[in-house]
Design an enzyme around this catalytic site. Structure first.
Site, short mmCIF file in Angstrom:
data_model
loop_
_atom_site.label_atom_id
_atom_site.label_comp_id
_atom_site.label_asym_id
_atom_site.label_seq_id
_atom_site.Cartn_x
_atom_site.Cartn_y
_atom_site.Cartn_z
N ILE A 36 0.27 14.83 8.56
CA ILE A 36 1.17 14.53 7.44
C ILE A 36 1.68 13.08 7.49
O ILE A 36 1.99 12.50 6.45
CB ILE A 36 2.34 15.54 7.39
N GLY A 70 6.82 18.82 17.94
CA GLY A 70 6.00 19.18 16.80
C GLY A 70 5.95 18.11 15.72
O GLY A 70 5.91 16.91 16.00
N ASP A 87 8.25 17.16 13.71
CA ASP A 87 9.46 16.34 13.73
C ASP A 87 9.27 15.12 14.64
O ASP A 87 9.52 13.98 14.25
CB ASP A 87 10.64 17.20 14.19
N THR A 137 6.95 27.47 11.60
CA THR A 137 5.89 28.30 12.18
C THR A 137 5.49 27.88 13.59
O THR A 137 4.64 28.53 14.20
CB THR A 137 4.63 28.31 11.28
#
Length: 168
Positions: free
Chosen positions: A9, A30, A32, A120
């Site tokens: 992303i 993750g 973040d 998730t």
């Protein structure tokens, strides 16, 4: 209008990417951590200012910052729920993450937005259920035609396969 990709992303050229943040807004693991590392120190500085002003970000809520060194213009930080068996309003809180992120996007004239798979990872939200909530919430919101494109970005193959199956 709604697209699915597998990838990173932080590399997308869109108006805004959504960060699956923690309530401190100061980075973590993750997606973040990846967003904070790629954006550089200016993102952390903006997050600190928000935290100092309002004490962080509550679960289901969203805040917006600049994007630092990322190719997007904005980062919308939302705090997903930790899965506790579905008994603590987790489904509605996850729906709120998408709704509040989309509302902030529209308010800031965002035309293209990318979402990760919120909650998730270490928050253990069941992936199938999270994908169903994400897709249905975005579809309901985009009926208003306020956004040009919403992209779901799955880093891992499992989430990608779940989203692909649901979007057929």
């Amino acid at each position: 209008m709604i697209q699915l990709i597998q990838g990173d992303i932080t590399r997308l050229v869109v108006d805004a990417i959504v960060n699956a943040a923690n309530s401190s807004l100061l980075g973590g693991g993750g997606v973040d951590g990846a967003i904070h590392r790629a954006a550089g120190p200016s993102l952390l500085e903006e997050c600190r200012k928000i935290r100092n002003r309002q004490g962080g970000c509550e679960t289901g809520e969203a805040v917006i910052t600049g994007a630092g060194n990322l190719p997007s213009r904005f980062v919308i930080h939302t705090v997903g729920p930790v899965w506790n068996g579905g008994e603590q309003n987790e489904l509605q809180l996850l729906r709120n993450c998408y709704e509040n992120s989309l509302a902030l996007a529209v308010k800031n004239k965002v035309q293209t937005i990318a979402f990760p798979n919120i909650s998730t990872g270490i928050y253990r939200f069941p992936k199938q259920l999270a994908a169903e909530i994400a897709i249905s919430t975005v579809k309901e919101f985009t009926l208003n035609d306020m956004l040009e494109k919403v992209i779901f970005v799955s880093f891992d193959q499992e989430n990608y396969a779940i989203y692909k199956n649901l979007m057929l």
